[in-house]
Design a protein around this motif. Sequence first.
Motif, PDB file in Angstrom:
ATOM      1  N   GLU A  73       1.994   6.552  -7.035  1.00  0.00           N
ATOM      2  CA  GLU A  73       0.933   7.460  -7.472  1.00  0.00           C
ATOM      3  C   GLU A  73       1.381   8.904  -7.361  1.00  0.00           C
ATOM      4  O   GLU A  73       1.198   9.698  -8.279  1.00  0.00           O
ATOM      5  CB  GLU A  73      -0.292   7.262  -6.576  1.00  0.00           C
ATOM      6  CG  GLU A  73      -1.476   6.648  -7.289  1.00  0.00           C
ATOM      7  CD  GLU A  73      -2.590   6.357  -6.318  1.00  0.00           C
ATOM      8  OE1 GLU A  73      -2.949   7.237  -5.520  1.00  0.00           O
ATOM      9  OE2 GLU A  73      -3.087   5.210  -6.333  1.00  0.00           O
ATOM     10  N   GLN A  74       2.005   9.227  -6.214  1.00  0.00           N
ATOM     11  CA  GLN A  74       2.463  10.600  -6.010  1.00  0.00           C
ATOM     12  C   GLN A  74       3.494  10.993  -7.055  1.00  0.00           C
ATOM     13  O   GLN A  74       3.456  12.088  -7.604  1.00  0.00           O
ATOM     14  CB  GLN A  74       3.072  10.752  -4.614  1.00  0.00           C
ATOM     15  CG  GLN A  74       2.008  10.899  -3.544  1.00  0.00           C
ATOM     16  CD  GLN A  74       2.580  10.812  -2.149  1.00  0.00           C
ATOM     17  OE1 GLN A  74       3.769  10.543  -1.984  1.00  0.00           O
ATOM     18  NE2 GLN A  74       1.744  11.014  -1.162  1.00  0.00           N
TER      19      GLN A  74
ATOM     20  N   GLN B  81       0.844  -1.212   0.000  1.00  0.00           N
ATOM     21  CA  GLN B  81       0.000   0.000   0.000  1.00  0.00           C
ATOM     22  C   GLN B  81       0.869   1.249   0.000  1.00  0.00           C
ATOM     23  O   GLN B  81       0.606   2.218  -0.721  1.00  0.00           O
ATOM     24  CB  GLN B  81      -0.898   0.027   1.241  1.00  0.00           C
ATOM     25  CG  GLN B  81      -2.088  -0.891   1.125  1.00  0.00           C
ATOM     26  CD  GLN B  81      -3.086  -0.687   2.246  1.00  0.00           C
ATOM     27  OE1 GLN B  81      -2.883   0.128   3.141  1.00  0.00           O
ATOM     28  NE2 GLN B  81      -4.149  -1.454   2.218  1.00  0.00           N
TER      29      GLN B  81
ATOM     30  N   LYS C  17       1.066   4.079  -2.996  1.00  0.00           N
ATOM     31  CA  LYS C  17       0.843   5.521  -2.773  1.00  0.00           C
ATOM     32  C   LYS C  17       2.006   6.336  -3.305  1.00  0.00           C
ATOM     33  O   LYS C  17       1.825   7.374  -3.938  1.00  0.00           O
ATOM     34  CB  LYS C  17       0.679   5.778  -1.271  1.00  0.00           C
ATOM     35  CG  LYS C  17      -0.709   5.462  -0.779  1.00  0.00           C
ATOM     36  CD  LYS C  17      -1.344   6.648  -0.073  1.00  0.00           C
ATOM     37  CE  LYS C  17      -2.770   6.327   0.317  1.00  0.00           C
ATOM     38  NZ  LYS C  17      -2.806   5.419   1.477  1.00  0.00           N
TER      39      LYS C  17
END
Lengths: 212, 194
Positions: free
Chosen positions: A206-207, A199, A203
């Motif tokens: 994605e950032q 996870q 994240k």
Amino acid sequence: MSLKSQFQDGLLRKNPVLVQLLGMCSAMAITTSLFNGIGMGISVTIILTLSNIFISALRKVIPNKIRIAAYIVIIAGFVTMVDLLLQAFLPALSENLGVFIPLIVVNCIILGRAEAFASKHTVWQSTLDGIFQGIGYTVALIAMCLIRELLGNGTIAGGFSFINNGDGIRILPEGSPALIMILPVGGFLTLGCLIAFSQWLGKRLEQKEAVK
Amino acid sequence: MIAKLFTIALGAILVENFIFSQFLGICPFMGVSKKSDTAVGMGFAVTFVMALASAATWAVNKYLLIPLNLEYMQTVAFILVIAALVQLVEMFLQKSVPALYQALGIYLPLITTNCAVLGVALLNIQKSYTFIESVVYGFTGGLGFLLAIVLFSVVRERVDNCDCPKAFKGFPIALISAGLLALAFMGFSGLKIG
């Protein structure tokens, strides 16, 4: 849908164990040595690929109302074949995995991919999907095996009869490892930490993409 | 006889709990444990089906597969029996006990692919239990599942509100609390009777 994106989906973005949270029973139960993990991973990959091919080839023939029952019968057929082959040619693996081989029938990954992918896509795409999802599952199992075996038993690559008579390569000295990691508790803890890691990684990726 | 049944029951509920020591039925255990009332419903539905499935698959094995020398078809036969059984139970409940159907209805279809049910059927054969022993093992195995899922759902309701690292939010922290519960259940492994 390109080859590359399907590959990335199977391995990372839609990893069956770490992201879709499917097939957790076997992922926790049998990951006590690398031999078991790889054996289970390959068995599931083969069954998943074959059932994906079969189901996608028959997707226009199977009536919609009884599709789940039909899928289960097809999957159970392939599972029985693999089960018998393992009993004949790899009895050690078959004994280690025990009841979890026939239980591949109810492994949610296979039924899940049949319903979500193979019943809607062409045979070729479904074949690739089966292979990549299977590899994703195998990679997750290998990661769990490495962590649990190292911390719980102090070795790596245990179970292969050609490496050190099946004892694996010792990393930590005997007596120091935490036995609890190869007990059921360790399965829950390791999988929890691995999913948390995936996870966190998701994240961050994605950032990064957002910044670009 | 009674002593053996008691040993089987105690083993299935506490010592060899299906969830915490055998890893059977983790998917519904993680999926339906967010609220304790749904967890109770799922637990009872699984218990009911596991007892029935133990009886049905034992009979199928003894009177159909063994006489016909088809034992290698166990997996296929059992999953079909279980799927048919779940469907029958659903139709029966819908007609005759609508209140119970309302309570358990949505969980029943999920049970077909619950590995605890197929697992108990295969384990009964593996351990060569008699008919009564199989039914007791199935029923108490289900009770063990019920105990585990109810305990866990109560823990989870609290864990969901806690402050934990961001990456662990949701599923990972739930798995780790399940691990701690499993640790507690390991305490029962010293229990031995007879």
